[in-house]
Write a protein that holds these residues in place. Structure first.
Motif, PDB file in Angstrom:
ATOM      1  N   PRO A 130      51.230  98.014 -14.067  1.00 39.09           N
ATOM      2  CA  PRO A 130      51.461  99.406 -13.684  1.00 39.09           C
ATOM      3  C   PRO A 130      52.370  99.550 -12.471  1.00 39.09           C
ATOM      4  O   PRO A 130      52.357  98.724 -11.565  1.00 39.09           O
ATOM      5  CB  PRO A 130      50.047  99.923 -13.380  1.00 39.09           C
ATOM      6  CG  PRO A 130      49.271  98.701 -12.989  1.00 39.09           C
ATOM      7  CD  PRO A 130      49.822  97.597 -13.855  1.00 39.09           C
ATOM      8  N   GLY A 131      53.187 100.605 -12.528  1.00 40.27           N
ATOM      9  CA  GLY A 131      54.013 100.946 -11.369  1.00 40.27           C
ATOM     10  C   GLY A 131      55.410 100.389 -11.385  1.00 40.27           C
ATOM     11  O   GLY A 131      56.202 100.706 -10.492  1.00 40.27           O
ATOM     12  N   TRP A 132      55.756  99.566 -12.392  1.00 39.94           N
ATOM     13  CA  TRP A 132      57.051  98.893 -12.387  1.00 39.94           C
ATOM     14  C   TRP A 132      57.686  98.934 -13.767  1.00 39.94           C
ATOM     15  O   TRP A 132      56.999  99.012 -14.787  1.00 39.94           O
ATOM     16  CB  TRP A 132      56.903  97.431 -11.950  1.00 39.94           C
ATOM     17  CG  TRP A 132      56.360  97.311 -10.572  1.00 39.94           C
ATOM     18  CD1 TRP A 132      55.045  97.212 -10.202  1.00 39.94           C
ATOM     19  CD2 TRP A 132      57.116  97.338  -9.358  1.00 39.94           C
ATOM     20  NE1 TRP A 132      54.931  97.157  -8.837  1.00 39.94           N
ATOM     21  CE2 TRP A 132      56.179  97.239  -8.287  1.00 39.94           C
ATOM     22  CE3 TRP A 132      58.467  97.423  -9.063  1.00 39.94           C
ATOM     23  CZ2 TRP A 132      56.576  97.224  -6.960  1.00 39.94           C
ATOM     24  CZ3 TRP A 132      58.867  97.413  -7.736  1.00 39.94           C
ATOM     25  CH2 TRP A 132      57.923  97.306  -6.696  1.00 39.94           C
ATOM     26  N   GLN A 133      59.011  98.848 -13.777  1.00 42.99           N
ATOM     27  CA  GLN A 133      59.775  98.713 -15.015  1.00 42.99           C
ATOM     28  C   GLN A 133      60.919  97.742 -14.769  1.00 42.99           C
ATOM     29  O   GLN A 133      61.325  97.521 -13.621  1.00 42.99           O
ATOM     30  CB  GLN A 133      60.320 100.067 -15.487  1.00 42.99           C
ATOM     31  CG  GLN A 133      59.229 101.079 -15.831  1.00 42.99           C
ATOM     32  CD  GLN A 133      59.782 102.383 -16.343  1.00 42.99           C
ATOM     33  OE1 GLN A 133      60.657 102.397 -17.212  1.00 42.99           O
ATOM     34  NE2 GLN A 133      59.286 103.500 -15.816  1.00 42.99           N
ATOM     35  N   ALA A 134      61.427  97.157 -15.846  1.00 44.28           N
ATOM     36  CA  ALA A 134      62.555  96.230 -15.732  1.00 44.28           C
ATOM     37  C   ALA A 134      63.295  96.202 -17.060  1.00 44.28           C
ATOM     38  O   ALA A 134      62.737  96.557 -18.116  1.00 44.28           O
ATOM     39  CB  ALA A 134      62.075  94.828 -15.361  1.00 44.28           C
ATOM     40  N   VAL A 135      64.539  95.792 -17.009  1.00 41.57           N
ATOM     41  CA  VAL A 135      65.362  95.735 -18.210  1.00 41.57           C
ATOM     42  C   VAL A 135      65.062  94.456 -18.981  1.00 41.57           C
ATOM     43  O   VAL A 135      65.059  93.358 -18.419  1.00 41.57           O
ATOM     44  CB  VAL A 135      66.863  95.811 -17.855  1.00 41.57           C
ATOM     45  CG1 VAL A 135      67.732  95.552 -19.089  1.00 41.57           C
ATOM     46  CG2 VAL A 135      67.185  97.175 -17.257  1.00 41.57           C
ATOM     47  N   ALA A 188      62.290  97.643 -11.001  1.00 43.63           N
ATOM     48  CA  ALA A 188      62.330  98.918 -10.279  1.00 43.63           C
ATOM     49  C   ALA A 188      60.959  99.578 -10.312  1.00 43.63           C
ATOM     50  O   ALA A 188      60.249  99.509 -11.319  1.00 43.63           O
ATOM     51  CB  ALA A 188      63.371  99.852 -10.905  1.00 43.63           C
ATOM     52  N   SER A 189      60.604 100.208  -9.209  1.00 39.69           N
ATOM     53  CA  SER A 189      59.353 100.956  -9.168  1.00 39.69           C
ATOM     54  C   SER A 189      59.484 102.211 -10.027  1.00 39.69           C
ATOM     55  O   SER A 189      60.596 102.674 -10.330  1.00 39.69           O
ATOM     56  CB  SER A 189      59.023 101.356  -7.733  1.00 39.69           C
ATOM     57  OG  SER A 189      59.960 102.308  -7.262  1.00 39.69           O
ATOM     58  N   ASN A 190      58.348 102.767 -10.397  1.00 41.60           N
ATOM     59  CA  ASN A 190      58.393 104.016 -11.161  1.00 41.60           C
ATOM     60  C   ASN A 190      59.076 105.124 -10.360  1.00 41.60           C
ATOM     61  O   ASN A 190      59.762 105.980 -10.932  1.00 41.60           O
ATOM     62  CB  ASN A 190      56.978 104.442 -11.552  1.00 41.60           C
ATOM     63  CG  ASN A 190      56.428 103.604 -12.700  1.00 41.60           C
ATOM     64  OD1 ASN A 190      57.155 102.848 -13.342  1.00 41.60           O
ATOM     65  ND2 ASN A 190      55.143 103.753 -12.952  1.00 41.60           N
ATOM     66  N   ARG A 191      58.912 105.101  -9.040  1.00 40.59           N
ATOM     67  CA  ARG A 191      59.581 106.095  -8.203  1.00 40.59           C
ATOM     68  C   ARG A 191      61.095 105.937  -8.278  1.00 40.59           C
ATOM     69  O   ARG A 191      61.828 106.926  -8.435  1.00 40.59           O
ATOM     70  CB  ARG A 191      59.106 105.966  -6.759  1.00 40.59           C
ATOM     71  CG  ARG A 191      59.787 106.951  -5.814  1.00 40.59           C
ATOM     72  CD  ARG A 191      59.220 106.860  -4.408  1.00 40.59           C
ATOM     73  NE  ARG A 191      59.926 107.757  -3.495  1.00 40.59           N
ATOM     74  CZ  ARG A 191      59.613 107.905  -2.229  1.00 40.59           C
ATOM     75  NH1 ARG A 191      58.597 107.220  -1.694  1.00 40.59           N
ATOM     76  NH2 ARG A 191      60.307 108.733  -1.459  1.00 40.59           N
ATOM     77  N   ALA A 192      61.564 104.688  -8.190  1.00 37.59           N
ATOM     78  CA  ALA A 192      63.000 104.455  -8.295  1.00 37.59           C
ATOM     79  C   ALA A 192      63.522 104.854  -9.671  1.00 37.59           C
ATOM     80  O   ALA A 192      64.626 105.399  -9.790  1.00 37.59           O
ATOM     81  CB  ALA A 192      63.316 102.982  -8.018  1.00 37.59           C
TER      82      ALA A 192
END
Length: 214
Positions: A130-135, A188-192
């Motif tokens: 939770p809280g992160w994403q990436a390509v 990247a964070s969800n905020r970013a």
């Protein structure tokens, strides 16, 4: 088929989870269950219990919300996953990502193989991270085989975003998280994500963060 003694621990685990009612707790990265290959399903849960477990997975997926959920993500090491995607996205996103609605499906003992050599890269997230994403660059088209919850054969070709979903969930059953396949510089964070990287494709993120796309 497993022996009764083989089935008991998993059946008991599922009964304990279901006794709580409502959505099941989702296991986060760092729990060993997410890093072990799940056990092939061969009747460890009797049909009524399997049906209850599948419904609980569906409820949990909807509540999260997410478009897929694998049994290890709720602490059950069985090769079972569910997927469903209403795909409520703008037209430009649908076109860029090939994201089209997918009905509810149960995947039992799924496996995938690429169809062709084309790969597509997009930001991806996970309920267990939770809280992160990436390509992640994944096969653009895959053939998925396995069974459904009734034991019927599953043999279907998926493309676009649906292909990404089935790869992501099947990977869970092999002890693989999306971060294992991700471009590290894209993390990247969800905020970013909300502030900077809402574009239909990650091309701008690749240029700004310094990573390559396939």
């Amino acid at each position: 088929m497993g022996t009764p003694s083989d089935r008991t621990p998993l059946a008991e685990r599922v009964e304990e989870l279901l006794a709580g009612g409502g959505p099941l707790p989702i296991v986060a990265a760092g729990d060993p269950v997410l890093r072990r290959a799940a056990e092939p399903f061969d009747g460890q849960l009797e049909p009524a219990l399997l049906a209850r477990f599948v419904e609980a997975l569906r409820l949990t997926m909807h509540a999260a919300p997410g478009v897929g959920l694998a049994a290890p993500q709720v602490g059950v090491g069985l090769r079972i996953a569910v997927i469903e995607d209403p795909a409520p996205v703008p037209e430009e996103v649908r076109v860029a990502r090939g994201r089209v609605p997918q009905p509810f499906r149960v995947l039992v003992n799924p496996a995938y193989e690429p169809v062709g050599t084309v790969r597509a890269a997009f930001f991806e997230g996970c309920l267990s991270v939770p809280g992160w994403q990436a390509v992640v660059a994944r096969h653009a088209t895959v053939r998925l085989t396995g069974r459904d919850e009734h034991g019927g054969p599953l043999d279907e070709v998926f493309t676009g975003w649906p292909a990404r979903i089935v790869q992501h969930e099947t990977d869970h059953l092999n002890g693989t998280l999306y971060v294992d396949r991700a471009e590290p510089r894209s993390l990247a964070s969800n905020r970013a994500m909300a502030e900077r990287w809402t574009q239909p494709t990650p091309a701008e993120a690749a240029a700004e963060l310094g990573f390559d796309l396939p």
